[in-house]
Write a protein that holds these residues in place. Sequence first.
Motif, PDB file in Angstrom:
ATOM      1  N   ILE A   1       2.921  12.932   4.859  1.00  0.00           N
ATOM      2  CA  ILE A   1       2.726  14.106   4.287  1.00  0.00           C
ATOM      3  C   ILE A   1       1.685  14.854   5.407  1.00  0.00           C
ATOM      4  O   ILE A   1       1.865  16.000   5.774  1.00  0.00           O
ATOM      5  CB  ILE A   1       2.346  13.882   2.976  1.00  0.00           C
ATOM      6  N   ILE A   2       0.636  14.067   5.482  1.00  0.00           N
ATOM      7  CA  ILE A   2      -0.577  14.920   6.448  1.00  0.00           C
ATOM      8  C   ILE A   2       0.265  15.140   7.947  1.00  0.00           C
ATOM      9  O   ILE A   2      -0.098  16.061   8.415  1.00  0.00           O
ATOM     10  CB  ILE A   2      -1.602  13.900   6.524  1.00  0.00           C
TER      11      ILE A   2
ATOM     12  N   SER B   1       0.896  -1.176  -0.151  1.00  0.00           N
ATOM     13  CA  SER B   1       0.098   0.185   0.003  1.00  0.00           C
ATOM     14  C   SER B   1       0.924   1.234  -0.082  1.00  0.00           C
ATOM     15  O   SER B   1       1.727   1.190   0.572  1.00  0.00           O
ATOM     16  CB  SER B   1      -0.817  -0.132   1.100  1.00  0.00           C
ATOM     17  N   GLU B   2       0.554   2.238  -0.772  1.00  0.00           N
ATOM     18  CA  GLU B   2       1.305   3.646  -0.836  1.00  0.00           C
ATOM     19  C   GLU B   2       0.594   4.396   0.010  1.00  0.00           C
ATOM     20  O   GLU B   2       0.841   5.687   0.105  1.00  0.00           O
ATOM     21  CB  GLU B   2       1.124   4.066  -2.344  1.00  0.00           C
ATOM     22  N   LEU B   3      -0.280   3.989   0.895  1.00  0.00           N
ATOM     23  CA  LEU B   3      -1.006   4.901   1.816  1.00  0.00           C
ATOM     24  C   LEU B   3      -0.284   5.548   2.773  1.00  0.00           C
ATOM     25  O   LEU B   3      -0.342   6.794   3.304  1.00  0.00           O
ATOM     26  CB  LEU B   3      -2.077   4.055   2.530  1.00  0.00           C
ATOM     27  N   TRP B   4       0.984   5.059   3.156  1.00  0.00           N
ATOM     28  CA  TRP B   4       1.861   5.452   4.179  1.00  0.00           C
ATOM     29  C   TRP B   4       2.561   6.753   3.796  1.00  0.00           C
ATOM     30  O   TRP B   4       2.573   7.612   4.630  1.00  0.00           O
ATOM     31  CB  TRP B   4       3.016   4.576   4.770  1.00  0.00           C
ATOM     32  N   LYS B   5       2.876   7.015   2.546  1.00  0.00           N
ATOM     33  CA  LYS B   5       3.322   8.271   2.131  1.00  0.00           C
ATOM     34  C   LYS B   5       2.397   9.498   2.379  1.00  0.00           C
ATOM     35  O   LYS B   5       2.728  10.611   2.658  1.00  0.00           O
ATOM     36  CB  LYS B   5       3.530   8.166   0.482  1.00  0.00           C
ATOM     37  N   TYR B   6       1.101   9.134   2.261  1.00  0.00           N
ATOM     38  CA  TYR B   6       0.005  10.352   2.107  1.00  0.00           C
ATOM     39  C   TYR B   6       0.012  10.733   3.583  1.00  0.00           C
ATOM     40  O   TYR B   6      -0.370  11.824   4.276  1.00  0.00           O
ATOM     41  CB  TYR B   6      -1.161   9.945   1.487  1.00  0.00           C
ATOM     42  N   LEU B   7      -0.135   9.497   4.825  1.00  0.00           N
ATOM     43  CA  LEU B   7      -0.315   9.573   6.092  1.00  0.00           C
ATOM     44  C   LEU B   7       0.877  10.647   6.642  1.00  0.00           C
ATOM     45  O   LEU B   7       1.080  11.144   7.521  1.00  0.00           O
ATOM     46  CB  LEU B   7      -0.356   8.468   6.807  1.00  0.00           C
TER      47      LEU B   7
END
Length: 111
Positions: free
Chosen positions: A92-93, A84-90
């Motif tokens: 950044i937030i 999952s690439e979700l960790w990058k967005y988390l």
Amino acid sequence: GNAEATISLPDGSKETIKPQPDGTFYFTRTEKLGLYTAEAGNARPFAFAVNLLNPRGESFLMPENELDVGGAKVSASKELERTSELWKYLAIIALVVLCFEWYIFNKRVYI
């Protein structure tokens, strides 16, 4: 003292070695794969394992295609698993929130 030592080889055979003048024992005939046991005098037996017979060399680091684990064969997959690439967005937030908190703290702004 200078008693001889007996080395039990993995195949069950035994070899006797003599100590060096300083009392040190050297055993270099470890061509057989497995567990060796050294016994000298009244000392407790000392076991050591030899596993350097891999024809590809001990520094070969590529994973095996198939392993035998507890009697079950485990095969390697040729496909890469997508993570999952979700960790990058988390991340950044979290960085934006951290910067906002830093700004509020340094400017003494009250909300």
